[in-house]
Design a protein around this motif. Structure first.
Motif, PDB file in Angstrom:
ATOM      1  N   ASN A  41       0.833  -1.196   0.000  1.00  0.00           N
ATOM      2  CA  ASN A  41       0.000   0.000   0.000  1.00  0.00           C
ATOM      3  C   ASN A  41       0.874   1.253   0.000  1.00  0.00           C
ATOM      4  O   ASN A  41       1.384   1.657   1.036  1.00  0.00           O
ATOM      5  CB  ASN A  41      -0.922  -0.011   1.225  1.00  0.00           C
ATOM      6  CG  ASN A  41      -1.922   1.111   1.219  1.00  0.00           C
ATOM      7  OD1 ASN A  41      -2.114   1.768   0.210  1.00  0.00           O
ATOM      8  ND2 ASN A  41      -2.555   1.333   2.360  1.00  0.00           N
ATOM      9  N   ASP A  42       1.066   1.860  -1.179  1.00  0.00           N
ATOM     10  CA  ASP A  42       1.874   3.069  -1.336  1.00  0.00           C
ATOM     11  C   ASP A  42       3.251   2.914  -0.685  1.00  0.00           C
ATOM     12  O   ASP A  42       3.607   3.669   0.218  1.00  0.00           O
ATOM     13  CB  ASP A  42       1.116   4.269  -0.755  1.00  0.00           C
ATOM     14  CG  ASP A  42       1.716   5.596  -1.184  1.00  0.00           C
ATOM     15  OD1 ASP A  42       2.373   5.642  -2.251  1.00  0.00           O
ATOM     16  OD2 ASP A  42       1.552   6.587  -0.449  1.00  0.00           O
ATOM     17  N   PRO A  43       4.034   1.933  -1.138  1.00  0.00           N
ATOM     18  CA  PRO A  43       5.299   1.625  -0.467  1.00  0.00           C
ATOM     19  C   PRO A  43       6.360   2.704  -0.661  1.00  0.00           C
ATOM     20  O   PRO A  43       6.430   3.351  -1.709  1.00  0.00           O
ATOM     21  CB  PRO A  43       5.737   0.328  -1.131  1.00  0.00           C
ATOM     22  CG  PRO A  43       5.111   0.354  -2.475  1.00  0.00           C
ATOM     23  CD  PRO A  43       3.810   1.083  -2.305  1.00  0.00           C
ATOM     24  N   SER A  44       7.152   2.880   0.372  1.00  0.00           N
ATOM     25  CA  SER A  44       8.319   3.760   0.299  1.00  0.00           C
ATOM     26  C   SER A  44       9.356   3.232   1.281  1.00  0.00           C
ATOM     27  O   SER A  44       9.032   2.520   2.239  1.00  0.00           O
ATOM     28  CB  SER A  44       7.955   5.204   0.635  1.00  0.00           C
ATOM     29  OG  SER A  44       7.692   5.344   2.010  1.00  0.00           O
ATOM     30  N   ILE A  45      10.596   3.596   1.054  1.00  0.00           N
ATOM     31  CA  ILE A  45      11.667   3.181   1.958  1.00  0.00           C
ATOM     32  C   ILE A  45      11.394   3.758   3.343  1.00  0.00           C
ATOM     33  O   ILE A  45      11.477   3.048   4.348  1.00  0.00           O
ATOM     34  CB  ILE A  45      13.046   3.638   1.428  1.00  0.00           C
ATOM     35  CG1 ILE A  45      13.381   2.961   0.096  1.00  0.00           C
ATOM     36  CG2 ILE A  45      14.135   3.404   2.463  1.00  0.00           C
ATOM     37  CD1 ILE A  45      13.677   1.472   0.182  1.00  0.00           C
ATOM     38  N   SER A  47       8.580   4.829   4.920  1.00  0.00           N
ATOM     39  CA  SER A  47       7.474   4.244   5.682  1.00  0.00           C
ATOM     40  C   SER A  47       7.761   2.793   6.066  1.00  0.00           C
ATOM     41  O   SER A  47       7.412   2.347   7.165  1.00  0.00           O
ATOM     42  CB  SER A  47       6.159   4.342   4.907  1.00  0.00           C
ATOM     43  OG  SER A  47       6.221   3.568   3.730  1.00  0.00           O
ATOM     44  N   SER A  48       8.425   2.058   5.178  1.00  0.00           N
ATOM     45  CA  SER A  48       8.762   0.669   5.477  1.00  0.00           C
ATOM     46  C   SER A  48       9.780   0.586   6.606  1.00  0.00           C
ATOM     47  O   SER A  48       9.665  -0.266   7.498  1.00  0.00           O
ATOM     48  CB  SER A  48       9.292  -0.030   4.230  1.00  0.00           C
ATOM     49  OG  SER A  48       8.300  -0.063   3.228  1.00  0.00           O
ATOM     50  N   LEU A  49      10.777   1.471   6.592  1.00  0.00           N
ATOM     51  CA  LEU A  49      11.759   1.493   7.675  1.00  0.00           C
ATOM     52  C   LEU A  49      11.102   1.792   9.012  1.00  0.00           C
ATOM     53  O   LEU A  49      11.432   1.170  10.025  1.00  0.00           O
ATOM     54  CB  LEU A  49      12.851   2.530   7.389  1.00  0.00           C
ATOM     55  CG  LEU A  49      13.864   2.166   6.323  1.00  0.00           C
ATOM     56  CD1 LEU A  49      14.764   3.360   6.017  1.00  0.00           C
ATOM     57  CD2 LEU A  49      14.692   0.973   6.756  1.00  0.00           C
TER      58      LEU A  49
END
Length: 105
Positions: A41-45, A47-49
């Protein structure tokens, strides 16, 4: 300084691990291997971190995938080859022979 010669993750930040996995699998491929919403869902480095730093079980899965994917594997076939001095002459002769066969000499 604490040395960890058998730890394939030693010296790697979580950001480097995640970035390498995203470059290798893309976000969709990463989501296929580890079913985490932060990869879908709208992935980014960033937000994932944030999620992985708060959720140890998810971080463990990411680190395990990194080890499975990259650890102890040569980056190319030539990284595992060791040539001796005489091998270079043989390679050069082989290239000449191939060029003669192909008609490029």
């Amino acid at each position: 300084m604490d040395k960890q010669p058998n730890n394939p993750l030693h010296g790697l930040t979580l950001e480097k691990i995640l970035t390498s996995l995203v470059e290798h699998y893309q976000w969709s491929g990463l989501y296929e291997r580890i079913n985490l919403n932060c990869f879908y869902n709208d992935p980014s480095i960033k937000s994932s971190l944030k999620f992985l730093r708060k959720t140890q079980w998810a971080r463990d899965k990411v680190e395990a995938l990194y080890i499975e994917t990259f650890a102890n594997k040569p980056s190319s076939i030539w990284d595992s080859v060791t040539l001796k001095k005489d091998d270079y002459a043989l390679i050069k002769q082989g290239i000449v022979v191939l060029n003669l066969v192909k008609g490029t000499l």
